[in-house]
Design an enzyme around this catalytic site. Structure first.
Site, PDB file in Angstrom:
ATOM      1  N   GLY A 153     -13.742  -0.916 -13.429  1.00  0.00           N
ATOM      2  CA  GLY A 153     -14.258  -2.263 -13.610  1.00  0.00           C
ATOM      3  C   GLY A 153     -15.546  -2.439 -12.831  1.00  0.00           C
ATOM      4  O   GLY A 153     -16.132  -1.474 -12.320  1.00  0.00           O
ATOM      5  N   LYS A 177     -17.496  -2.564  -1.221  1.00  0.00           N
ATOM      6  CA  LYS A 177     -17.711  -3.676  -0.296  1.00  0.00           C
ATOM      7  C   LYS A 177     -18.899  -4.541  -0.721  1.00  0.00           C
ATOM      8  O   LYS A 177     -18.885  -5.759  -0.541  1.00  0.00           O
ATOM      9  CB  LYS A 177     -17.942  -3.146   1.119  1.00  0.00           C
ATOM     10  CG  LYS A 177     -16.702  -2.590   1.794  1.00  0.00           C
ATOM     11  CD  LYS A 177     -17.015  -2.172   3.222  1.00  0.00           C
ATOM     12  CE  LYS A 177     -15.757  -1.683   3.926  1.00  0.00           C
ATOM     13  NZ  LYS A 177     -16.053  -1.264   5.335  1.00  0.00           N
ATOM     14  N   ASP A 266       1.575 -15.418 -11.569  1.00  0.00           N
ATOM     15  CA  ASP A 266       1.000 -14.809 -12.773  1.00  0.00           C
ATOM     16  C   ASP A 266       1.955 -13.772 -13.356  1.00  0.00           C
ATOM     17  O   ASP A 266       1.542 -12.651 -13.666  1.00  0.00           O
ATOM     18  CB  ASP A 266      -0.364 -14.190 -12.480  1.00  0.00           C
ATOM     19  CG  ASP A 266      -1.153 -13.914 -13.765  1.00  0.00           C
ATOM     20  OD1 ASP A 266      -0.867 -14.570 -14.786  1.00  0.00           O
ATOM     21  OD2 ASP A 266      -2.039 -13.039 -13.743  1.00  0.00           O
ATOM     22  N   ASP A 455      24.593  -5.979  -3.258  1.00  0.00           N
ATOM     23  CA  ASP A 455      23.872  -7.232  -3.020  1.00  0.00           C
ATOM     24  C   ASP A 455      24.369  -8.311  -3.977  1.00  0.00           C
ATOM     25  O   ASP A 455      23.726  -8.653  -4.965  1.00  0.00           O
ATOM     26  CB  ASP A 455      22.372  -6.990  -3.194  1.00  0.00           C
ATOM     27  CG  ASP A 455      21.531  -8.228  -2.920  1.00  0.00           C
ATOM     28  OD1 ASP A 455      22.031  -9.141  -2.243  1.00  0.00           O
ATOM     29  OD2 ASP A 455      20.384  -8.274  -3.399  1.00  0.00           O
ATOM     30  N   ASP A 493      20.193  -1.305  10.968  1.00  0.00           N
ATOM     31  CA  ASP A 493      19.276  -2.444  11.000  1.00  0.00           C
ATOM     32  C   ASP A 493      18.198  -2.215  12.059  1.00  0.00           C
ATOM     33  O   ASP A 493      18.189  -2.844  13.117  1.00  0.00           O
ATOM     34  CB  ASP A 493      20.065  -3.728  11.289  1.00  0.00           C
ATOM     35  CG  ASP A 493      19.184  -4.957  11.371  1.00  0.00           C
ATOM     36  OD1 ASP A 493      18.091  -4.942  10.769  1.00  0.00           O
ATOM     37  OD2 ASP A 493      19.581  -5.936  12.052  1.00  0.00           O
ATOM     38  N   GLU A 504      15.933   0.283   4.618  1.00  0.00           N
ATOM     39  CA  GLU A 504      16.934   0.675   5.618  1.00  0.00           C
ATOM     40  C   GLU A 504      18.171   1.249   4.940  1.00  0.00           C
ATOM     41  O   GLU A 504      18.742   2.251   5.383  1.00  0.00           O
ATOM     42  CB  GLU A 504      17.315  -0.529   6.480  1.00  0.00           C
ATOM     43  CG  GLU A 504      16.213  -0.986   7.414  1.00  0.00           C
ATOM     44  CD  GLU A 504      16.530  -2.285   8.127  1.00  0.00           C
ATOM     45  OE1 GLU A 504      15.915  -2.555   9.173  1.00  0.00           O
ATOM     46  OE2 GLU A 504      17.391  -3.050   7.634  1.00  0.00           O
ATOM     47  N   ASP A 561      11.286  14.835  24.825  1.00  0.00           N
ATOM     48  CA  ASP A 561      10.413  15.797  25.499  1.00  0.00           C
ATOM     49  C   ASP A 561      11.227  16.658  26.465  1.00  0.00           C
ATOM     50  O   ASP A 561      11.349  16.347  27.656  1.00  0.00           O
ATOM     51  CB  ASP A 561       9.301  15.038  26.226  1.00  0.00           C
ATOM     52  CG  ASP A 561       8.319  15.971  26.915  1.00  0.00           C
ATOM     53  OD1 ASP A 561       8.266  17.155  26.529  1.00  0.00           O
ATOM     54  OD2 ASP A 561       7.615  15.503  27.829  1.00  0.00           O
TER      55      ASP A 561
END
Length: 582
Positions: A153, A177, A266, A455, A493, A504, A561
Site C-alpha cells: 500500500g 515513518k 469493524d 471455559d 498462574d 498459561e 547459576d
C-alpha cells in the site's frame, strides 16, 4: 482504510494489514467506485451481474469500504489495560490444620504449604505473555529472512518472513515513518498496547514491534487460510451447523474483548481470517486499528466502520460495545443467505437503510433456514442496543447451544496440568516464552479446543471453579480435587491474575517433553544469548523480558547459576529446564 493483517493474500493492492492508517481513508465521492446493485443477488447466481458480496470486495479494493465520518477528541487513544486480580492467591493462614485428615489429604496440604512458603520467600514477579511483546531497536533483518510480499500500500509492505533461529513463519507489516503523521504514530502504539494484552484462541497474536531509522515493523502470526469473505464468495450459503460454528468463534473473541472493556468497531468478513486452508480450520479476528478501550459509563461517539456492517447507533454518534454485536448479526445473515440485510445502490442508500434497521427473510432464500436461526439474527439486529443481546447472552442462545462442540474433557490434558512443574522464576519465564513465541498453530490447536471446553462461561479465562469442574471428572473426592486445583493455580498462574489465561493453560497442558524438546531448548538459548558467547547475562535477559531488578536477577542466579560466575551457561540452562529444581 488500510489495515494490517497476517493473512496470505495474493492481491497486491489490498494488503494484509493490522494497523489503520488515516491517510488511506477516502471520504470523498468516487464516481468510478463499483456500486452494489439495488436488487438482492445470491452468491450462487451466475451471469453478468455480480453478487452483492462480490461488490463489497470491489469496494474494498477501491478503498471505499471503511471511513471516518467525524473525528472525536484524541482521548480515543487508550493506554495499556492493567491486569485485574479477580481472585487473590490463597494465603498460608487459609490452610486449615486437622489431625483427622487422611494421609493423602495431609500430603496434598503439605505440598500446598510448601509452595506457598517458597513463593513468599522470593520476590513475586508477573510473567504474563505480554512481557515479551515490546518495541525493539536494531536491524530486523538480523532476526528474520524476508520472503514474498503479501500486500502493498501507500505506507509500506506486508511480508511473509521466517524467524532465523526458530524457522517459524510470521508476517511483518513494514510502515514508512515518513508517510505517517504524529497522530497515526500514536494510534499505532495504542493498537499495539491493545493487541499485546489480548490472549485468546480466536484473536490474532502479536509477537513484537521493531523500528529502525526509516520504518516500523509489526510482527504477527501468519494466517494462511484466507478471509471468511473469500469462503462466502465460493458458496451461496453455509449450512446452519457451519454458520453456527463460525459465528460462535467470532462471538467468543468478541466477548473476550468486551470483558476487557475493548470494542473492535469493524467486525466484518474481511477481518476474520482462517488459520490454515484446512476445511476444519479455526478463525481469528484481526485488524484492531479501529478498536479502543471503552468506559461503561460513557458512550462512544466516533463514527467509523464499514457501511454494510456498521450499527445504526454508531451513525447517531452515541453507542456502546454492542455495535460489535450488530456486526455479528450482519455477518451471520450473510453466511446463511449470501447477501447483506441492508442494501442499496450507493453508500448513502445503504446507510439510510441501516438507520431504519428494517430487514426481511425472503422466503425464497430463507425457507430452508430454521426458525431458531432467524430468531437469533433478529435478537442480534435489534435497533435498541439495550434490548440487543450481549456477547455473553448470544453465546447462550438455544440455536448456538444446539451446535456447540462436545464438552467431554480430555483427561490427558488434565493430567498434564497436574504434572506441570516450574518452580524457578526463569523456568516459568522460559516456558511462557516457548509457548507464546515458539510454538506452532498446529501444536496449539488441540489445546485450544480443550481450553474452550473447560471455559464454561466463555470469558477466555479458566477460573478456580471451572478447573474444579474439570478435575471432579478424574478425582471423585471433592476435597482432594480442590487441593489439586489450588496447587495447579499457584503453579500455572504465573502472571498472578487469580485465573488461568490461554497461554498459561497451553504452557502447562502441552506435553512437557514436546515443549522442552532438545531442538526448542537450543533455539531458546540462542534467542536469549544475543551475543552468541555461550552465556546469558542479565542485560541479555532484560532485552527480552524487560527490567528485572537486581533482586529478581539475584534470585534467578540463586536458582540457576551453579558455578557462581554471575551468568547462565547452556549447561545450567538445560539443567534448570529439565530438572524439577536445582
Amino acid at each position: 482504510m488500510g489495515s494490517v493483517c497476517c493473512r496470505d493474500d495474493s492481491r497486491q493492492q489490498k494488503g494484509c494489514l493490522i494497523i489503520s492508517i488515516v491517510d488511506e481513508l477516502d471520504t470523498s465521492p468516487n464516481p468510478d467506485a463499483a456500486k452494489p446493485p439495488e436488487q438482492k443477488v445470491s452468491l450462487s447466481q451466475q451471469g453478468s451481474k455480480k453478487s452483492q458480496v462480490e461488490e463489497i470486495q470491489v469496494q474494498v479494493e477501491n478503498k471505499q469500504n471503511e471511513y471516518v465520518l467525524e473525528s472525536e477528541p484524541h482521548n480515543e487513544l487508550e493506554q495499556k489495560q492493567p491486569v485485574t486480580n479477580k481472585e487473590e492467591i490463597p494465603k498460608n493462614s487459609e490452610i486449615v490444620q486437622s489431625q483427622k485428615r487422611t494421609t493423602e489429604q495431609n500430603k496434598g496440604e503439605v505440598m500446598k504449604a510448601s509452595l506457598e512458603a517458597d513463593s513468599k520467600s522470593k520476590k513475586m514477579i508477573k510473567l504474563g505473555f505480554d512481557i515479551f511483546v515490546k518495541q525493539k531497536e536494531g536491524s530486523i533483518g538480523s532476526h528474520y529472512n524476508f520472503g514474498k510480499v503479501l500486500g502493498q500500500g501507500a505506507f509500506g509492505k506486508v511480508w511473509k518472513v521466517t524467524h532465523k533461529t526458530t524457522g517459524l513463519i510470521r508476517a511483518i507489516k513494514q510502515i514508512k515513518k515518513s508517510s505517517i503523521i504524529k497522530e497515526e504514530e500514536q494510534r499505532l502504539f495504542s493498537e499495539m498496547n491493545i493487541l499485546k494484552n489480548l490472549d485468546h484462541p480466536h484473536i490474532v497474536k502479536l509477537f513484537e514491534l521493531y523500528q529502525d531509522e526509516n520504518n516500523y515493523y509489526l510482527v504477527t502470526e501468519y494466517l494462511s487460510g484466507g478471509e471468511l469473505f473469500d469462503r462466502i464468495k465460493k458458496m451461496s450459503s453455509f449450512s446452519e451447523s457451519i454458520a453456527a460454528d463460525y459465528i460462535r468463534q467470532i462471538l467468543l473473541a468478541t466477548l473476550y474483548c468486551h470483558e476487557q472493556n475493548i470494542v473492535h468497531r469493524d467486525l466484518k468478513p474481511e477481518n476474520i481470517i482462517f488459520i490454515s486452508e484446512d476445511p476444519q480450520s479455526q478463525l481469528k479476528v484481526i485488524d484492531f486499528g479501529t478498536s479502543r478501550k471503552f468506559d461503561n459509563q460513557k458512550a462512544m461517539s466516533k463514527r467509523l466502520g464499514t457501511p454494510y456492517y456498521i450499527a445504526p447507533e454508531v451513525l447517531g454518534h452515541s453507542y456502546t460495545e454492542k455495535c460489535d454485536i450488530w456486526s455479528c448479526g450482519v455477518i451471520l445473515y450473510i453466511l446463511l443467505c449470501g447477501y447483506p440485510p441492508f442494501v442499496g445502490k450507493t453508500e448513502n442508500q445503504i446507510l439510510e437503510r441501516v438507520k431504519l434497521g428494517k430487514f426481511t427473510f425472503d422466503p425464497e432464500d430463507w425457507d430452508t433456514v430454521s426458525k431458531e436461526a432467524k430468531e437469533f439474527i433478529t435478537k442480534l439486529l435489534r435497533m435498541d442496543p439495550t434490548k440487543r443481546l450481549s456477547a455473553k447472552q448470544a453465546l447462550e442462545d438455544p440455536w448456538l447451544i444446539k451446535y456447540a462442540p462436545s464438552t467431554q474433557i480430555n483427561k490427558k490434558v488434565l493430567n498434564n496440568l497436574r504434572q506441570f512443574q516450574a518452580e524457578t522464576i526463569l523456568k516459568q519465564a522460559l516456558m511462557s516464552y516457548m509457548i507464546t513465541q515458539m510454538s506452532t498453530q498446529k501444536e496449539l490447536q488441540d489445546l485450544q479446543e480443550e481450553f474452550q471446553r473447560l471455559d464454561e462461561n466463555n470469558d477466555g479465562f479458566l477460573s478456580k471453579d471451572e478447573l474444579l469442574k474439570g478435575y471432579i471428572q478424574i478425582q471423585t473426592d471433592s476435597k482432594l480435587a480442590e487441593d489439586e486445583v489450588e496447587r495447579i493455580l499457584q503453579m500455572i498462574d504465573i502472571n498472578r491474575s487469580g485465573q488461568i489465561d490461554f497461554s498459561e493453560f497451553c504452557m502447562a497442558a502441552m506435553n512437557q517433553e514436546k515443549l522442552l524438546s532438545v531442538q526448542r531448548v537450543e533455539q531458546a538459548f540462542k534467542i536469549f544469548d544475543q551475543n552468541g558467547d555461550g552465556f546469558i547475562s542479565k542485560k541479555e535477559l532484560e532485552a527480552i523480558m524487560g527490567d528485572l531488578g537486581d533482586d529478581v536477577w539475584n534470585q534467578i542466579l540463586t536458582d540457576c547459576d551453579n558455578n557462581g560466575d554471575g551468568q547462565i551457561s547452556y549447561e545450567e540452562f538445560v539443567k534448570m529446564l529439565k530438572n524439577k529444581k536445582l
